[in-house]
Write a protein that holds these residues in place. Structure first.
Motif, mmCIF file in Angstrom:
data_model
loop_
_atom_site.group_PDB
_atom_site.id
_atom_site.type_symbol
_atom_site.label_atom_id
_atom_site.label_comp_id
_atom_site.label_asym_id
_atom_site.label_seq_id
_atom_site.Cartn_x
_atom_site.Cartn_y
_atom_site.Cartn_z
ATOM 1 N N ILE A 7 28.972 47.112 46.879
ATOM 2 C CA ILE A 7 30.228 46.433 46.622
ATOM 3 C C ILE A 7 30.024 45.490 45.450
ATOM 4 O O ILE A 7 28.941 44.897 45.278
ATOM 5 N N ASN A 8 31.060 45.339 44.635
ATOM 6 C CA ASN A 8 30.923 44.527 43.425
ATOM 7 C C ASN A 8 32.227 43.768 43.155
ATOM 8 O O ASN A 8 33.325 44.271 43.417
ATOM 9 N N VAL A 9 32.099 42.538 42.659
ATOM 10 C CA VAL A 9 33.250 41.761 42.209
ATOM 11 C C VAL A 9 33.383 41.961 40.711
ATOM 12 O O VAL A 9 32.458 41.635 39.961
ATOM 13 N N PHE A 10 34.517 42.493 40.252
ATOM 14 C CA PHE A 10 34.666 42.665 38.799
ATOM 15 C C PHE A 10 35.701 41.724 38.199
ATOM 16 O O PHE A 10 35.879 41.685 36.984
ATOM 17 N N ASP A 11 36.362 40.933 39.073
ATOM 18 C CA ASP A 11 37.279 39.923 38.530
ATOM 19 C C ASP A 11 37.568 38.903 39.627
ATOM 20 O O ASP A 11 37.528 39.219 40.832
ATOM 21 N N MET A 12 37.853 37.658 39.200
ATOM 22 C CA MET A 12 38.222 36.614 40.138
ATOM 23 C C MET A 12 39.271 35.740 39.463
ATOM 24 O O MET A 12 39.196 35.489 38.251
ATOM 25 N N TYR A 13 40.249 35.269 40.258
ATOM 26 C CA TYR A 13 41.310 34.450 39.668
ATOM 27 C C TYR A 13 41.605 33.260 40.560
ATOM 28 O O TYR A 13 41.705 33.365 41.781
ATOM 29 N N LYS A 14 41.719 32.067 39.904
ATOM 30 C CA LYS A 14 42.220 30.855 40.542
ATOM 31 C C LYS A 14 43.232 30.259 39.580
ATOM 32 O O LYS A 14 42.941 30.120 38.394
ATOM 33 N N GLY A 15 44.406 29.901 40.071
ATOM 34 C CA GLY A 15 45.394 29.340 39.152
ATOM 35 C C GLY A 15 46.738 29.108 39.807
ATOM 36 O O GLY A 15 46.913 29.278 41.026
ATOM 37 N N ASP A 16 47.711 28.737 38.953
ATOM 38 C CA ASP A 16 49.025 28.338 39.449
ATOM 39 C C ASP A 16 49.864 29.516 39.945
ATOM 40 O O ASP A 16 50.907 29.327 40.565
ATOM 41 N N LYS A 17 49.424 30.745 39.689
ATOM 42 C CA LYS A 17 50.177 31.912 40.169
ATOM 43 C C LYS A 17 49.855 32.217 41.628
ATOM 44 O O LYS A 17 50.453 33.123 42.217
ATOM 45 N N LEU A 18 48.869 31.493 42.179
ATOM 46 C CA LEU A 18 48.515 31.663 43.580
ATOM 47 C C LEU A 18 48.815 30.383 44.339
ATOM 48 O O LEU A 18 48.883 29.286 43.772
#
Length: 803
Positions: A746-757
């Protein structure tokens, strides 16, 4: 420790080469680390000969130069000379072509064939300073000699050459810290007699100046001897004494001080010469002085006494820290005419504590700390007095004072012949054993068929047990004389092969060095202040050094962190800011039932991950850079099933605890700035400390191998919205359980933290790789597996699946 071959020959006449003597001593336990040659005049005036000036005419092209013809015995050569005093008929020192001169000032130079103002010059007529003989440079040196022309000039100036042994003395061999001590070993190794200096000529000339002596503590000063000499004329030492001292690395001072240094290095007995006219009340008292007393030592430093030092005092003040260093005003000067000469035996502990408290290391304290011969003080006193009388014209003005209330007894050690043969590995014969011991001045008494009692003189502080006696026999008999049998073998039966921790360490070292990490080795001693200022260390667990050299080296480290940070600071302060370092080291702690120690592996990462170049922008190192190295390291050791726990406590701003089989094996994270500042590191540092002792137990000699699947791998992606507190490791564990054997990775290829969440949420884009080793996966099986994964994430991680 430096030992003059010429002086050794005074004790033991021998015709062996210096190399043979060095090899013999090394085989006998006194390791000779090097051999140098001392020359009283550098170069020994090689290539400089006696010449006779046959003619001297003005130089046609220079007013201040002369053209000379010089007879060198086998030839007559032209030499251009600039000295004003050169004249026909003189005998002069001539440096011939090819000779190398070592003047008192400036660089050495080689004499070459030259043409000076159009005239050929085949040599050089030398001045005193050009030969290294003195400071004279007013003109050439004119010789008063009948030596034939062409003879070497060296014999005219009594040039001495001696080879000097550099012996790496081990701490237990205090007896060998002198020429006499080394000669005693040679006596046994060469089977020759020892020639001691004759002191029978010592006499007392009068009793005009008696210094009264009292000793308050006979345990710390078991023996104190002294005498007074009057009519002393302090002056430079004769050449032979200066050459002796220079050969062993000492600078001559004056005849009295030089004699005390000579005796110290010759016999191993420190002496101290006091200006008797400065001894108030004509009294010497060996005692302690109150704590806080100010005392100025010979090096000009004012020191505050601890109250534990043993002091040599007169009626009103301290004169000397016993066995360590004299006072500023009590020593011998050019005005001194009467001296009180001290020769004593001080306790090892009291000298060591005093010297370490004040940070003083002298030749005297070096010997007293290890143990001197209590039977030597009076002999050394007589030998020194005879030399002082000879070199200064002094007279002995008092009887010898010798306070020795409880003479130190010889050591009596029972020895079994059977034990000797057993430990040495072969029977070498009773007569040979006794011969060796007696050659080492160890008496054999109360002999029976099975053994004897060895009587050892107290100067052999390292020989107190039967095993020590056997070692003495073996080192003189010769380790090389014990043959190895052809049938020596060892058997080892075990359920599992024993791990070689050295090979494991080498494997990891090779891996880390291969990815750009540099190995460091730091001191196990560190500052006690780290434990008081860093909350993650327990001050109560500090292992405190009793005889600490300084507060900076006062405790044994509990972690490899701070000694490594000091290395970072040293390099960063020298503009080396991009660093990848690792260290294998030992940590220590005070436990409930004694002391604990363990092996650790530390990793440091700071600065930029790549150097500046035109192909890519500079990128600072990150947590994942170091975590990837730790994962690769565990893989290298074939350790799997590791878990992680988030930690946000000192020394980290954030970090992870690594766990294997439910037990922690280390931690990794970004150090907090406050921790870095304790070691003067002001840039971000990522640090990992792993329990190497535990890792070596978990390590497997080789990993599991399996055949590569012939069936294709399938990738499926998911996007999850989860709480920020949930780690990837938790997601990975859930996926491993739900995916079963089909989920390979298993691999993480992107992560997002921000105002859209939503606040407190983050999004992971994950890829899952599925494969069946027995058959090609169908869409039905793939969809079923992915459905199971999504259901697990929603139920156990509260995940929102973004479709």
């Amino acid at each position: 420790m430096k030992i003059s071959i010429n002086r050794l020959k005074d004790y033991i006449p021998f015709d062996l080469s210096t190399k043979e003597i060095a090899d013999l001593l090394t085989a006998g336990g006194l390791e000779v680390e090097g051999v140098t040659t001392y020359e009283s005049v550098k170069g020994s005036l090689n290539g400089v000969v006696v010449g006779e000036v046959l003619s001297c005419e003005p130089h046609p092209n220079a007013d201040k130069l002369s053209l000379t013809k010089v007879d060198l015995g086998n030839e007559i050569v032209p030499i251009v000379c600039g000295a004003p005093n050169v004249a026909k008929g003189q005998k002069v020192p001539v440096a011939t072509v090819g000779a190398i001169l070592y003047p008192l000032s400036g660089e050495s130079f080689e004499i070459k064939k030259a043409k000076i103002r159009g005239e050929v010059s085949l040599g050089m007529i030398c001045a005193e300073d050009e030969l290294g003989l003195g400071a004279g440079h007013d003109g050439i040196l004119v010789l008063d000699t009948d030596l034939p022309n062409g003879s070497p000039v060296g014999p005219l100036f009594d040039i001495k050459q001696t080879e000097v042994l550099e012996i790496g003395l081990t701490p237990n061999r205090a007896d060998a810290a002198s020429h006499l001590g080394v000669a005693r070993d040679l006596k046994a190794l060469l089977k020759k007699d020892l020639v001691l200096t004759d002191v029978d000529a010592f006499t007392i000339d009068n009793s005009d100046r008696i210094i009264e002596v009292s000793v308050a503590d006979n345990e710390d000063c078991p023996r104190y001897s002294g005498l007074t000499l009057s009519n002393v004329k302090v002056a430079p030492s004769p050449k032979w004494l200066q050459d002796y001292l220079k050969a062993i690395g000492l600078e001559p001072i004056n005849n009295v001080v030089d004699i005390t240094n000579f005796i110290l290095h010759d016999l191993g007995q420190p002496l101290h010469a006091f200006d008797a006219d400065k001894i108030q009340g004509n009294k010497i008292e060996v005692k302690r002085m109150p704590s806080g007393t100010k005392f100025v030592t010979l090096d000009g430093k004012e020191r505050e006494l601890s109250g534990e030092e043993l002091m040599i005092c007169d009626e009103s003040e301290g004169l000397c820290i016993a066995g360590t260093l004299g006072g500023l005003d009590s020593g011998v000067s050019e005005q001194t005419s009467t001296i009180f000469l001290e020769s004593a035996c001080f306790g090892t502990d009291v000298v060591r504590k005093g010297a370490q408290f004040h940070g003083i290391k002298t030749d005297a304290s070096f010997r007293f700390e290890r143990g001197t011969d209590p039977n030597m003080p009076v002999f050394a006193l007589k030998m020194a007095a005879l030399l002082i009388k000879e070199l200064t014209g002094a007279v002995v003005s008092s009887p010898i004072t010798d306070i020795y209330p409880d003479p130190v007894a010889d050591f009596e050690i029972p020895v079994s012949y059977r034990h000797v043969d057993r430990l040495i590995g072969q029977e070498i014969g009773k007569e040979r054993i006794k011969e060796i011991l007696e050659s080492l001045e160890i008496k054999v008494s109360n002999e029976t068929e099975s053994g004897f009692v060895a009587v050892v003189k107290p100067y052999r502080v390292d020989v107190t047990r039967e095993a020590d006696i056997i070692e003495e026999v073996l080192r003189i008999y010769g380790f090389e004389s014990i043959p190895l049998k052809e049938d020596y073998q060892a058997d080892f039966l075990a359920e599992h092969p024993e791990k070689d921790t050295n090979k494991l360490q080498y494997r990891v070292t090779e891996m880390l060095a291969g990815i750009g990490y540099s190995e460091i080795l730091t001191n196990s001693l560190t500052k006690s202040s780290y434990a008081t200022q860093a909350s993650f260390l327990d001050q109560e667990k500090d292992v405190v050094i009793l005889n600490k050299l300084s507060e900076d080296l006062g405790v044994l480290r509990q972690s490899l962190l701070f000694t490594g940070l000091e290395v970072l600071a040293h390099n960063i302060n020298r503009r080396q800011k991009d660093l990848k370092l690792f260290e294998f080291g030992t940590v220590y702690a005070k436990g409930s039932e004694g002391y604990d120690e363990g092996q650790r592996l530390s990793l440091f990462l700071t600065g930029n991950a790549t150097r500046e170049n035109w192909m890519q922008a500079v990128k600072a190192v990150t947590f994942t850079d170091l975590y990837a190295v730790v994962e690769a390291l565990l893989t290298k050791l074939n350790i799997s099933n590791q878990e992680v726990n988030v930690i946000e406590t000192s020394p980290y701003l954030f970090g992870l605890e690594l766990v294997v089989n439910k037990k922690p094996v280390g931690h990794i994270g970004l150090l907090s700035p406050e921790i870095g500042k304790l070691a003067d590191v002001k840039q971000e540092v990522y640090f990992a400390e792993l329990d190497w002792t535990r890792l070596t137990k978990l390590a497997k000699s080789q990993g599991k191998f399996q055949e590569i699947s012939k069936f294709p791998e399938v990738r499926r992606d998911l996007s999850l919205v989860i709480d920020q507190e949930i780690t990837f490791d938790q997601i990975k564990q859930l996926a491993t359980t739900a995916g079963g054997k089909l989920l390979k990775r298993i691999n993480v290829f992107d992560m997002y933290k921000g105002d859209k969440l939503e606040e407190g949420k983050k999004a992971y884009a994950l890829s899952f790789y599925l494969q069946d080793n027995q058959q090609t996966l169908t869409d039905k099986v793939i969809d079923k597996t992915m459905g199971k994964l999504m259901q697990t994430f929603e139920k156990n991680a509260g995940a929102l699946i973004r479709k």
